[in-house]
Design an enzyme around this catalytic site. Structure first.
Site, short mmCIF file in Angstrom:
data_model
loop_
_atom_site.label_atom_id
_atom_site.label_comp_id
_atom_site.label_asym_id
_atom_site.label_seq_id
_atom_site.Cartn_x
_atom_site.Cartn_y
_atom_site.Cartn_z
N GLY A 45 -9.41 7.79 1.63
CA GLY A 45 -9.02 9.18 1.51
C GLY A 45 -10.18 10.12 1.25
O GLY A 45 -10.20 11.25 1.74
N ARG A 90 -6.51 9.46 -9.88
CA ARG A 90 -7.10 9.73 -8.57
C ARG A 90 -5.99 10.02 -7.55
O ARG A 90 -5.00 9.31 -7.46
CB ARG A 90 -7.92 8.53 -8.12
CG ARG A 90 -8.56 8.66 -6.72
CD ARG A 90 -7.72 8.06 -5.64
NE ARG A 90 -8.40 8.00 -4.35
CZ ARG A 90 -7.80 7.70 -3.21
NH1 ARG A 90 -6.51 7.44 -3.18
NH2 ARG A 90 -8.49 7.66 -2.09
N VAL A 91 -6.19 11.07 -6.79
CA VAL A 91 -5.29 11.38 -5.66
C VAL A 91 -6.15 11.46 -4.42
O VAL A 91 -7.22 12.08 -4.42
CB VAL A 91 -4.55 12.71 -5.89
CG1 VAL A 91 -3.76 13.11 -4.65
CG2 VAL A 91 -3.62 12.60 -7.10
N GLY A 92 -5.71 10.81 -3.35
CA GLY A 92 -6.48 10.81 -2.11
C GLY A 92 -6.00 11.87 -1.14
O GLY A 92 -5.41 12.88 -1.52
N ASP A 93 -6.21 11.59 0.13
CA ASP A 93 -5.91 12.57 1.16
C ASP A 93 -4.42 12.69 1.49
O ASP A 93 -3.95 13.73 1.94
CB ASP A 93 -6.66 12.20 2.45
CG ASP A 93 -6.27 10.81 2.97
OD1 ASP A 93 -6.09 9.89 2.13
OD2 ASP A 93 -6.13 10.65 4.20
N THR A 129 -2.10 3.53 4.36
CA THR A 129 -1.10 4.60 4.28
C THR A 129 -0.15 4.53 5.46
O THR A 129 -0.59 4.28 6.59
CB THR A 129 -1.82 5.97 4.33
OG1 THR A 129 -2.81 5.98 3.34
CG2 THR A 129 -0.86 7.11 4.16
N THR A 147 1.76 6.92 0.43
CA THR A 147 0.81 5.88 0.02
C THR A 147 0.89 5.61 -1.47
O THR A 147 1.32 6.48 -2.24
CB THR A 147 -0.63 6.31 0.37
OG1 THR A 147 -1.53 5.23 0.17
CG2 THR A 147 -1.09 7.48 -0.47
N THR A 182 -5.23 7.70 7.97
CA THR A 182 -5.11 6.57 7.05
C THR A 182 -6.50 5.99 6.84
O THR A 182 -7.37 6.10 7.70
CB THR A 182 -4.14 5.51 7.61
OG1 THR A 182 -4.10 4.40 6.72
CG2 THR A 182 -4.56 5.02 8.98
N GLY A 183 -6.70 5.40 5.69
CA GLY A 183 -8.01 4.85 5.37
C GLY A 183 -8.55 5.44 4.09
O GLY A 183 -7.77 5.88 3.24
N SER A 185 0.81 -1.21 0.00
CA SER A 185 0.00 0.00 0.00
C SER A 185 0.84 1.27 0.00
O SER A 185 0.30 2.37 0.08
CB SER A 185 -0.90 0.00 1.24
OG SER A 185 -0.12 -0.28 2.39
N1 GLY Z 1 -5.56 7.30 2.52
C1 GLY Z 1 -4.94 6.99 1.31
C2 GLY Z 1 -5.77 7.19 0.15
O1 GLY Z 1 -7.00 7.13 0.24
O2 GLY Z 1 -5.21 7.39 -0.92
#
Ligand code: GLY
Length: 328
Positions: free
Chosen positions: A232, A206-209, A178, A196, A229-230, A55
């Site tokens: 995003g 796609r980009v997360g948090d 993450t 991550t 984490t989790g 991950s």
């Molecule tokens: N928390 C990581 C993501 O959702 O990309």
């Protein structure tokens, strides 16, 4: 202050041991907090370089098109932050994010231009093939061979046409682990790093948090540090890490700050059974909220059971369950 390293998940010892080594060796050196920033980046880098962790970094699970992309950020203060997103040729987003912070007037670089920046800065490219391990490629092949995914509009056009024998995806949800590393040195200086490969099999681009300042990570020496984490998208809808730090600025203890940030998610989103977010939080050395109390300490909390944090202090390294779980 006693130095401390706090990281997400049970792979935390991979991060905490090198981070602790740097913190204890260099934490009391002067020079603007370089020691603790070096430490958290050393921790994140060790996880990024471990191909068995699926991950983060090398070995991260790819997007729907079968290509790995990496995101990460580092932070010491609102005016000391750096971030990269959607790297495809380099393994170490946190170290590159630090270079963005230190070598440019910007905070965040993305995509192919972030890869080019890393190249210009002398980082060694591992290449797209180097990031995608045989295991990760195998998991992706299992995923795309499941017609449930081929039917979904959001993936149409991204998944290559396949003629693979139908197989159901198996095993645990691997999509959101993450690594976040928070550190405090002997002088009470804070730093954080977050890295991550993002949600497994995400829509490309796609980009997360994780690389977004205030979402996956936020650090303010006056108030504290928080990381998430989790899933995003849940964190991004609530500015989770910023919210937790702002709670501490107003006097909340770390466990209450984390609980408030996670409760905001449970109230504002319709959660599915796989939705999980966890947070690690550390108070500023000035006391929780800076209101003159003793140091408020640190905390971890999660929406659902299963999350573990890893803590390292003078007493050693321990992997422990979240201190508070909102939904049993
Ligand atoms: N928390 C990581 C993501 O959702 O990309």
């Amino acid at each position: 202050m006693q130095p401390i390293v706090l990281s997400t998940w049970s792979f935390g010892p991979v991060a905490n041991n090198p981070a602790w080594e740097v913190l204890v060796r260099r934490g009391d050196e002067g020079g603007g907090g370089g020691g603790v920033l070096d430490a958290v980046i050393a921790g994140a880098t060790a996880v990024e370089n471990d191909p068995t962790i699926n991950s983060v970094g090398i070995g991260g699970l790819p997007d729907a098109s079968g290509r790995v992309s990496l995101d990460g950020c580092v932070m010491e203060n609102p005016d000391r932050a750096g971030s990269v997103a959607c790297l495809r040729r380099f393994a170490n987003p946190c170290a590159i994010a630090r270079r963005v912070m230190e070598k440019t007037i910007h905070i965040m670089l993305v995509g192919e231009d972030a890869d080019r920046f890393a190249e210009r800065e002398g980082f060694a490219p591992i290449g797209e093939k180097g990031l995608l391990t045989d295991y990760a490629r195998g998991e992706w092949e299992k995923w795309i061979s499941d017609p449930r995914h081929l039917d979904r509009d959001k993936y149409r056009g991204w998944i290559p046409p396949l003629n693979i024998e139908e197989k159901a995806r198996s095993g645990p949800d691997q999509s959101h682990d993450t690594v976040c590393v928070l550190g405090m040195d002997g002088r009470g200086r804070l730093a954080g790093a977050c890295s991550t490969s993002g949600m497994a099999f995400k829509v490309p681009g796609r980009v997360g948090d994780s690389p977004i300042i205030g979402h996956g990570l936020y650090v303010d020496q006056e108030a504290g540090a928080a990381a998430a984490t989790g899933n995003g998208e849940l964190v991004m809808g609530t500015c989770g890490s910023f919210l937790a730090v702002e709670m501490m600025r107003r006097g909340a203890m770390p466990i209450d700050a984390a609980t408030e940030a996670l409760t905001r998610i449970t109230r504002r989103f319709k959660l599915g059974p796989d939705h999980q977010v966890a947070m690690i939080v550390m108070a500023s050395a000035k006391g929780a909220g800076g209101h003159g109390r003793e140091w408020g300490g640190w905390a971890s909390a999660a929406i659902r059971p299963g999350f573990q944090h890893t803590i390292t202090d003078a007493g050693g390294t321990r992997v422990e369950p979240a201190q508070r779980v909102l939904m049993a």
